[in-house]
Design a protein around this motif. Sequence first.
Motif, PDB file in Angstrom:
ATOM      1  N   LYS A   2       0.864  -1.191   0.000  1.00  0.00           N
ATOM      2  CA  LYS A   2       0.000   0.000   0.000  1.00  0.00           C
ATOM      3  C   LYS A   2       0.900   1.240   0.000  1.00  0.00           C
ATOM      4  O   LYS A   2       1.872   1.300   0.769  1.00  0.00           O
ATOM      5  N   VAL A   3       0.576   2.194  -0.852  1.00  0.00           N
ATOM      6  CA  VAL A   3       1.372   3.419  -0.980  1.00  0.00           C
ATOM      7  C   VAL A   3       0.478   4.612  -0.668  1.00  0.00           C
ATOM      8  O   VAL A   3      -0.604   4.747  -1.245  1.00  0.00           O
ATOM      9  N   GLU A 151       9.406  -3.451  -5.473  1.00  0.00           N
ATOM     10  CA  GLU A 151       8.596  -4.554  -6.013  1.00  0.00           C
ATOM     11  C   GLU A 151       8.310  -5.540  -4.900  1.00  0.00           C
ATOM     12  O   GLU A 151       9.226  -5.972  -4.188  1.00  0.00           O
ATOM     13  N   HIS A 152       7.033  -5.878  -4.721  1.00  0.00           N
ATOM     14  CA  HIS A 152       6.647  -6.863  -3.714  1.00  0.00           C
ATOM     15  C   HIS A 152       5.480  -7.683  -4.219  1.00  0.00           C
ATOM     16  O   HIS A 152       4.457  -7.122  -4.619  1.00  0.00           O
ATOM     17  N   GLU A 153       5.652  -8.992  -4.224  1.00  0.00           N
ATOM     18  CA  GLU A 153       4.616  -9.935  -4.677  1.00  0.00           C
ATOM     19  C   GLU A 153       4.038  -9.516  -6.023  1.00  0.00           C
ATOM     20  O   GLU A 153       2.819  -9.505  -6.228  1.00  0.00           O
ATOM     21  N   GLY A 154       4.918  -9.132  -6.946  1.00  0.00           N
ATOM     22  CA  GLY A 154       4.505  -8.812  -8.313  1.00  0.00           C
ATOM     23  C   GLY A 154       4.022  -7.387  -8.525  1.00  0.00           C
ATOM     24  O   GLY A 154       3.830  -6.961  -9.657  1.00  0.00           O
ATOM     25  N   ALA A 155       3.797  -6.627  -7.449  1.00  0.00           N
ATOM     26  CA  ALA A 155       3.351  -5.241  -7.579  1.00  0.00           C
ATOM     27  C   ALA A 155       4.567  -4.307  -7.550  1.00  0.00           C
ATOM     28  O   ALA A 155       5.516  -4.539  -6.797  1.00  0.00           O
ATOM     29  N   VAL A 156       4.506  -3.264  -8.377  1.00  0.00           N
ATOM     30  CA  VAL A 156       5.650  -2.350  -8.495  1.00  0.00           C
ATOM     31  C   VAL A 156       5.209  -0.911  -8.250  1.00  0.00           C
ATOM     32  O   VAL A 156       4.266  -0.409  -8.875  1.00  0.00           O
ATOM     33  N   PHE A 157       5.910  -0.266  -7.324  1.00  0.00           N
ATOM     34  CA  PHE A 157       5.791   1.179  -7.129  1.00  0.00           C
ATOM     35  C   PHE A 157       7.108   1.804  -7.579  1.00  0.00           C
ATOM     36  O   PHE A 157       8.179   1.334  -7.207  1.00  0.00           O
ATOM     37  N   ALA A 158       7.032   2.853  -8.396  1.00  0.00           N
ATOM     38  CA  ALA A 158       8.265   3.516  -8.851  1.00  0.00           C
ATOM     39  C   ALA A 158       8.082   5.024  -8.818  1.00  0.00           C
ATOM     40  O   ALA A 158       6.987   5.535  -9.085  1.00  0.00           O
ATOM     41  N   THR A 159       9.150   5.718  -8.470  1.00  0.00           N
ATOM     42  CA  THR A 159       9.115   7.186  -8.465  1.00  0.00           C
ATOM     43  C   THR A 159      10.372   7.739  -9.120  1.00  0.00           C
ATOM     44  O   THR A 159      11.466   7.211  -8.919  1.00  0.00           O
ATOM     45  N   THR A 160      10.189   8.824  -9.873  1.00  0.00           N
ATOM     46  CA  THR A 160      11.355   9.486 -10.471  1.00  0.00           C
ATOM     47  C   THR A 160      12.116  10.306  -9.442  1.00  0.00           C
ATOM     48  O   THR A 160      13.249  10.685  -9.692  1.00  0.00           O
ATOM     49  N   SER A 161      11.478  10.590  -8.290  1.00  0.00           N
ATOM     50  CA  SER A 161      11.957  11.642  -7.394  1.00  0.00           C
ATOM     51  C   SER A 161      12.097  12.924  -8.210  1.00  0.00           C
ATOM     52  O   SER A 161      11.435  13.094  -9.225  1.00  0.00           O
ATOM     53  N   ASP A 162      12.970  13.841  -7.773  1.00  0.00           N
ATOM     54  CA  ASP A 162      13.148  15.093  -8.511  1.00  0.00           C
ATOM     55  C   ASP A 162      14.004  14.806  -9.742  1.00  0.00           C
ATOM     56  O   ASP A 162      15.134  14.322  -9.613  1.00  0.00           O
ATOM     57  N   SER A 163      13.477  15.125 -10.899  1.00  0.00           N
ATOM     58  CA  SER A 163      14.244  14.834 -12.115  1.00  0.00           C
ATOM     59  C   SER A 163      13.721  15.642 -13.290  1.00  0.00           C
ATOM     60  O   SER A 163      12.520  15.915 -13.388  1.00  0.00           O
ATOM     61  N   SER A 164      14.629  15.974 -14.193  1.00  0.00           N
ATOM     62  CA  SER A 164      14.229  16.460 -15.509  1.00  0.00           C
ATOM     63  C   SER A 164      13.833  15.238 -16.333  1.00  0.00           C
ATOM     64  O   SER A 164      13.898  14.093 -15.857  1.00  0.00           O
ATOM     65  N   ASP A 179       2.943  -0.403 -11.439  1.00  0.00           N
ATOM     66  CA  ASP A 179       1.525  -0.343 -11.069  1.00  0.00           C
ATOM     67  C   ASP A 179       1.165   1.057 -10.596  1.00  0.00           C
ATOM     68  O   ASP A 179       0.043   1.514 -10.797  1.00  0.00           O
ATOM     69  N   LEU A 180       2.121   1.724  -9.940  1.00  0.00           N
ATOM     70  CA  LEU A 180       1.954   3.141  -9.591  1.00  0.00           C
ATOM     71  C   LEU A 180       3.270   3.848  -9.889  1.00  0.00           C
ATOM     72  O   LEU A 180       4.325   3.457  -9.373  1.00  0.00           O
ATOM     73  N   LEU A 181       3.202   4.866 -10.723  1.00  0.00           N
ATOM     74  CA  LEU A 181       4.379   5.656 -11.094  1.00  0.00           C
ATOM     75  C   LEU A 181       4.165   7.102 -10.641  1.00  0.00           C
ATOM     76  O   LEU A 181       3.135   7.703 -10.943  1.00  0.00           O
ATOM     77  N   LEU A 182       5.127   7.643  -9.906  1.00  0.00           N
ATOM     78  CA  LEU A 182       5.106   9.065  -9.537  1.00  0.00           C
ATOM     79  C   LEU A 182       6.122   9.804 -10.380  1.00  0.00           C
ATOM     80  O   LEU A 182       7.266   9.352 -10.531  1.00  0.00           O
ATOM     81  N   ALA A 232      -2.514  13.992  -4.872  1.00  0.00           N
ATOM     82  CA  ALA A 232      -3.084  14.741  -3.755  1.00  0.00           C
ATOM     83  C   ALA A 232      -2.545  14.179  -2.448  1.00  0.00           C
ATOM     84  O   ALA A 232      -2.379  12.956  -2.310  1.00  0.00           O
ATOM     85  N   ASP A 233      -2.277  15.044  -1.501  1.00  0.00           N
ATOM     86  CA  ASP A 233      -1.819  14.595  -0.190  1.00  0.00           C
ATOM     87  C   ASP A 233      -2.841  13.628   0.415  1.00  0.00           C
ATOM     88  O   ASP A 233      -4.048  13.863   0.336  1.00  0.00           O
ATOM     89  N   MET A 234      -2.337  12.551   0.992  1.00  0.00           N
ATOM     90  CA  MET A 234      -3.111  11.502   1.679  1.00  0.00           C
ATOM     91  C   MET A 234      -3.845  10.563   0.715  1.00  0.00           C
ATOM     92  O   MET A 234      -4.635   9.724   1.158  1.00  0.00           O
ATOM     93  N   GLU A 235      -3.557  10.679  -0.585  1.00  0.00           N
ATOM     94  CA  GLU A 235      -4.119   9.711  -1.541  1.00  0.00           C
ATOM     95  C   GLU A 235      -3.404   8.369  -1.345  1.00  0.00           C
ATOM     96  O   GLU A 235      -2.183   8.332  -1.201  1.00  0.00           O
ATOM     97  N   SER A 236      -4.170   7.286  -1.345  1.00  0.00           N
ATOM     98  CA  SER A 236      -3.621   5.950  -1.096  1.00  0.00           C
ATOM     99  C   SER A 236      -3.857   5.021  -2.279  1.00  0.00           C
ATOM    100  O   SER A 236      -4.866   5.153  -2.970  1.00  0.00           O
ATOM    101  N   PHE A 237      -2.964   4.077  -2.449  1.00  0.00           N
ATOM    102  CA  PHE A 237      -3.068   3.115  -3.552  1.00  0.00           C
ATOM    103  C   PHE A 237      -2.775   1.716  -3.018  1.00  0.00           C
ATOM    104  O   PHE A 237      -1.727   1.492  -2.414  1.00  0.00           O
ATOM    105  N   ASP A 238      -3.693   0.785  -3.241  1.00  0.00           N
ATOM    106  CA  ASP A 238      -3.440  -0.629  -2.918  1.00  0.00           C
ATOM    107  C   ASP A 238      -2.922  -1.301  -4.177  1.00  0.00           C
ATOM    108  O   ASP A 238      -3.647  -1.405  -5.160  1.00  0.00           O
ATOM    109  N   LEU A 239      -1.698  -1.746  -4.156  1.00  0.00           N
ATOM    110  CA  LEU A 239      -1.088  -2.315  -5.361  1.00  0.00           C
ATOM    111  C   LEU A 239      -1.052  -3.852  -5.258  1.00  0.00           C
ATOM    112  O   LEU A 239      -1.001  -4.405  -4.205  1.00  0.00           O
TER     113      LEU A 239
END
Length: 239
Positions: A2-3, A151-164, A179-182, A232-239
Amino acid sequence: MKVTLLGTGDAIGTPKIGCSCPVCTEARRSGRQRLRSTVLVEIGDRTILVDTGPDLRAQLLAAGSPHIDAVIWTHGHYDHFMGFGEFYRVQRIPPVYAAAETLASTTRIFSFLSFTVEEAEPYVSFDLFGAEVTLFPVHHPPMPTFGVRVEHEGAVFATTSDSSARIPARSLDLLAGADLLLLDAIAPQGYTISKHMSYGEALELAGSLTPRTFRCTHASHLIPWDTPHLAADMESFDL
Ligand SMILES: [Zn+2]
Ligand SMILES: [Zn+2]
Ligand SMILES: [Zn+2]
């Protein structure tokens, strides 16, 4: 996995102190805010923070005061790590995972805390509570900065952080298909900023990385509240 996005604003947050632009005025009227960058990642009963922005105390209270088991820092900019001091006398100080360049510019500030640091080698995955975590270089000159893939149990969360948008090809491979990209999207479409993406650049990158879901984050007060795909702040994602 959960993210939860605890902070989706840029370094100064929204509303900006002293600003009376339409976005900041609406923020004051409605009580809406974009706090500074912090992401809560829950893996089973363990919790990780990706970055610890300076609003961390308010963010942890808003999230129900979770105990934090580990912290990952993406880079040494104030808005991504300075909240770490908020663990003082609250809980056991969590271990920090970050690249050598990030640790070199951050840890001495917290000499009043006792905690362990784990140097993360870029592109080399490591295990964290059963999840596979990888840090990889992005492009945020002149600060060495690292995106994160979990990556956990096939679900992937990825973020660019600060980047051009000039992210190395090998790093783009790690951002692809999440599954969720920031994505960093600090300014509205049409702006050109050498160390961040504009909203238009973030949308273009999302189009090529084909995530299941994506959100544009690290938004400045120039970005209207009703922008599509805006985090949005406090938005949640179940991946
Ligand atoms: Zn930042
Ligand atoms: Zn403003
Ligand atoms: Zn930065």
